[in-house]
Design an enzyme around this catalytic site. Structure first.
Site, mmCIF file in Angstrom:
data_model
loop_
_atom_site.group_PDB
_atom_site.id
_atom_site.type_symbol
_atom_site.label_atom_id
_atom_site.label_comp_id
_atom_site.label_asym_id
_atom_site.label_seq_id
_atom_site.Cartn_x
_atom_site.Cartn_y
_atom_site.Cartn_z
ATOM 1 N N ARG A 171 0.834 -1.190 0.000
ATOM 2 C CA ARG A 171 0.000 0.000 0.000
ATOM 3 C C ARG A 171 0.870 1.242 0.000
ATOM 4 N NH1 ARG A 171 1.815 3.449 4.171
ATOM 5 N NH2 ARG A 171 1.224 2.721 6.227
ATOM 6 N N GLU A 180 -6.898 7.636 7.440
ATOM 7 C CA GLU A 180 -5.777 8.415 8.012
ATOM 8 C C GLU A 180 -5.258 9.421 6.982
ATOM 9 O OE1 GLU A 180 -2.696 6.148 9.896
ATOM 10 O OE2 GLU A 180 -1.191 7.649 9.416
ATOM 11 N N ARG A 213 -5.507 5.854 0.455
ATOM 12 C CA ARG A 213 -4.565 4.747 0.605
ATOM 13 C C ARG A 213 -4.822 3.806 -0.558
ATOM 14 N NH1 ARG A 213 -2.419 3.635 5.925
ATOM 15 N NH2 ARG A 213 -1.555 5.631 6.654
ATOM 16 N N CYS A 247 0.815 11.285 8.809
ATOM 17 C CA CYS A 247 1.773 10.818 9.823
ATOM 18 C C CYS A 247 3.182 10.858 9.240
ATOM 19 C CB CYS A 247 1.428 9.392 10.244
ATOM 20 S SG CYS A 247 2.571 8.735 11.472
ATOM 21 N N THR A 302 5.561 8.988 9.746
ATOM 22 C CA THR A 302 6.133 7.657 9.494
ATOM 23 C C THR A 302 5.839 7.189 8.076
ATOM 24 O OG1 THR A 302 4.120 6.508 10.213
ATOM 25 C CG2 THR A 302 5.797 6.987 11.900
ATOM 26 N N ARG A 310 4.128 0.652 2.235
ATOM 27 C CA ARG A 310 4.298 -0.447 3.182
ATOM 28 C C ARG A 310 3.962 -1.729 2.445
ATOM 29 N NH1 ARG A 310 3.972 -1.177 8.815
ATOM 30 N NH2 ARG A 310 2.992 0.821 9.273
ATOM 31 N N ARG A 325 4.250 -6.629 13.589
ATOM 32 C CA ARG A 325 3.022 -6.185 14.265
ATOM 33 C C ARG A 325 2.035 -7.332 14.399
ATOM 34 N NH1 ARG A 325 1.020 -0.962 11.097
ATOM 35 N NH2 ARG A 325 0.595 -2.522 9.505
ATOM 36 N N GLU A 371 -0.960 -2.155 13.598
ATOM 37 C CA GLU A 371 -0.342 -1.621 14.810
ATOM 38 C C GLU A 371 -1.280 -1.710 16.012
ATOM 39 O OE1 GLU A 371 -1.392 2.863 13.376
ATOM 40 O OE2 GLU A 371 0.533 2.486 14.279
HETATM 41 P P1 ADP Z 1 -0.934 1.529 8.870
HETATM 42 O O1 ADP Z 1 0.325 1.474 8.060
HETATM 43 O O2 ADP Z 1 -1.582 2.864 8.889
HETATM 44 O O3 ADP Z 1 -0.787 0.879 10.202
HETATM 45 P P2 ADP Z 1 -1.681 -0.532 7.145
HETATM 46 O O4 ADP Z 1 -1.478 0.044 5.805
HETATM 47 O O5 ADP Z 1 -0.623 -1.430 7.708
HETATM 48 O O6 ADP Z 1 -2.015 0.621 8.142
HETATM 49 O O7 ADP Z 1 -3.060 -1.333 7.120
HETATM 50 C C1 ADP Z 1 -3.392 -2.044 8.260
HETATM 51 C C2 ADP Z 1 -4.550 -2.968 7.866
HETATM 52 O O8 ADP Z 1 -4.141 -3.762 6.727
HETATM 53 C C3 ADP Z 1 -4.893 -3.911 8.982
HETATM 54 O O9 ADP Z 1 -6.291 -4.062 8.967
HETATM 55 C C4 ADP Z 1 -4.247 -5.203 8.562
HETATM 56 O O10 ADP Z 1 -5.014 -6.282 8.979
HETATM 57 C C5 ADP Z 1 -4.253 -5.145 7.043
HETATM 58 N N1 ADP Z 1 -3.083 -5.839 6.491
HETATM 59 C C6 ADP Z 1 -1.799 -5.434 6.550
HETATM 60 N N2 ADP Z 1 -1.003 -6.333 5.927
HETATM 61 C C7 ADP Z 1 -1.813 -7.324 5.456
HETATM 62 C C8 ADP Z 1 -1.601 -8.533 4.735
HETATM 63 N N3 ADP Z 1 -0.370 -8.911 4.338
HETATM 64 N N4 ADP Z 1 -2.683 -9.296 4.433
HETATM 65 C C9 ADP Z 1 -3.929 -8.919 4.812
HETATM 66 N N5 ADP Z 1 -4.203 -7.786 5.490
HETATM 67 C C10 ADP Z 1 -3.152 -7.000 5.810
HETATM 68 N N1 DAR Z 2 -0.140 5.088 16.668
HETATM 69 C C1 DAR Z 2 0.687 6.261 16.443
HETATM 70 C C2 DAR Z 2 1.113 6.371 14.964
HETATM 71 C C3 DAR Z 2 2.228 5.454 14.553
HETATM 72 C C4 DAR Z 2 2.373 5.294 13.072
HETATM 73 N N2 DAR Z 2 1.144 4.623 12.501
HETATM 74 C C5 DAR Z 2 0.289 5.242 11.690
HETATM 75 N N3 DAR Z 2 0.533 6.414 11.209
HETATM 76 N N4 DAR Z 2 -0.843 4.603 11.340
HETATM 77 C C6 DAR Z 2 1.888 6.204 17.373
HETATM 78 O O1 DAR Z 2 2.502 7.233 17.543
HETATM 79 O O2 DAR Z 2 2.135 5.131 17.891
#
Ligand code: ADP
Ligand code: DAR
Length: 388
Positions: free
Chosen positions: A158, A257, A261, A303, A305, A312, A341, A346
């Site tokens: 993504r 967010e 995305r 964010c 990050t 990602r 994670r 997260e």
């Molecule tokens: P962020 O980077 O903002 O934490 P992500 O782009 O990682 O968000 O998206 C998190 C969501 O994507 C969660 O619901 C997670 O379950 C899903 N997800 C992440 N990686 C995978 C994967 N390889 N297969 C299925 N779902 C995934």
């Molecule tokens: N939970 C916040 C954000 C961390 C990065 N993840 C994002 N942007 N979805 C933290 O500061 O832990």
């Protein structure tokens, strides 16, 4: 009322007043004074936060000196304050990072706190460094990570994008959420071939459909306290939604967010195929939408990050032997700049031994290099699992 479906979207689309690019209108101007009451509130909350044992990057880098330097500043276009940036970290001392940008200018106006956090999170991206131009390469360089389907449940790539001239969550008006949804839907409904699909607004979605989409890892979760306190849930669920193609292996989140995305995902470990599909989607949408990109920071996101490539690449993976040796798994993850994670991303736990493992670095390297870093890291983890 806005109804988004292929046939009648234009009839029901509300024609919006074109939002003039406010960055141009205010370019170079100084932001307004911070309200005295707000300043007192900010100072009181900072003193409380300074006494916590928070391990966030915000706690580490927001010294009294930097706080005093930034507390009276605002951004010229949206009058964002330091509190807009740090409220999430003040409310959630258990944050890992603790800061978000309320608009694109915040990264410069509040650079004294963003720069050291960016440098630490992105492993050494200094304020004098410049993010490289985009270079996606090709998925053919990344063979299937798990051709026998022994370890990897699914693979997902993504990236996040912001639409030029719009602020980020804390500053978006309800009308701007609707404008963004309309503009993005128009672009999404113009996609063809394997990307042809349908947009589902979150407003009006029945709860069982919503929960099923979340459980199947297609749709974003609700109620993330870090995002809520960062101002990302205002007017929820208005302006939010999800687009997916027929095969549900190409998805787009609208106004969660980030403004958008762009997601490619499927069962198994064929990273190259998933990556190529994401590249095609990003390039098709990039012809319709002007994405916000900074000369130094790369693609701009809510964010820090996610700055730079905002990419990602993750696998849902079962590594039972490494799972039993958390230290070894973390040591390998650190060596290959991977983030380990829980199953739902997260702040979640691994369910059924399934971890979400992805590249941690998104800045100071190209899209291709970020994907390669993840590909090499997952290969190393699988090798360690086989030799354990
Ligand atoms: P962020 O980077 O903002 O934490 P992500 O782009 O990682 O968000 O998206 C998190 C969501 O994507 C969660 O619901 C997670 O379950 C899903 N997800 C992440 N990686 C995978 C994967 N390889 N297969 C299925 N779902 C995934
Ligand atoms: N939970 C916040 C954000 C961390 C990065 N993840 C994002 N942007 N979805 C933290 O500061 O832990």
């Amino acid at each position: 009322m806005l109804v988004f479906s292929r046939g009648n979207r234009l009839r029901f689309g509300v024609i919006f007043r074109q939002t003039q690019c406010v960055n141009c209108r205010h370019y170079g101007k100084k932001g307004k004074e911070v309200d005295k009451e707000l300043l007192k509130e900010m100072e009181k909350r900072y003193q409380i936060f300074a006494k916590t044992d928070s391990k966030s990057l915000l706690k580490k880098h927001l010294t009294q000196e930097i706080f005093d330097k930034l507390k009276t500043r605002t951004t010229p276009s949206f009058n964002s304050t330091l509190l807009h940036c740090i409220n999430s970290g003040l409310c959630n001392p258990d944050s890992g990072v603790g800061i978000y940008a309320p608009d694109a200018e915040a990264y410069k106006v509040f650079g004294a706190i963003f720069d050291p956090i960016i440098e630490e999170y992105h492993r050494g991206f200094k304020k004098t460094d410049k993010h490289p131009e985009s270079c996606y390469g090709s998925g053919k360089d990344f063979p299937n990570l798990d051709p026998d389907n022994a370890f990897i449940v699914s693979t997902r790539v993504r990236c996040g994008r912001s639409v030029q001239c719009y602020p980020f969550n804390p500053c978006l008006t309800e009308q701007q959420y609707a404008e963004l949804q309309y503009k993005l839907c128009s672009a999404l409904h113009s996609l063809e071939g394997e990307y042809f699909g349908t947009y589902m607004p979150l407003a009006g979605m029945d709860k069982s459909t919503q929960q099923k989409l979340i459980d199947d890892h297609f749709l974003f979760k609700e109620g993330d306290r870090f995002l809520e306190t960062a101002g990302a849930s205002r007017f929820w669920p208005n302006g939010r939604g999800i687009f997916f193609n027929k095969k549900k292996n190409f998805l787009v989140w609208v106004n969660e967010e980030d403004h958008i995305r762009i997601i490619s995902m499927e069962k198994g470990g064929d990273l190259g195929k998933v990556y190529d599909r994401m590249i095609g989607g990003v390039e098709a949408l990039g012809k319709k939408i002007e994405f916000s990109r900074d000369e130094r920071l790369g693609f701009l996101t809510f964010c820090p990050t996610n700055l730079g490539t905002s990419i990602r690449a993750s696998v849902h993976i079962k590594l039972p032997k490494l799972n039993a040796d958390k230290e070894k798994m973390q040591q390998l993850a650190d060596e290959y700049h991977l983030q380990v994670r829980g199953t739902s991303g997260e702040h979640s736990e691994a369910k059924g031994g399934v971890h979400d493992i992805s590249n941690k670095r998104r800045m100071g390297l190209t899209e291709y290099q970020a994907i390669k870093e993840m590909h090499d890291g997952i290969n190393a983890l699988i090798e360690a699992e086989c030799n354990a």
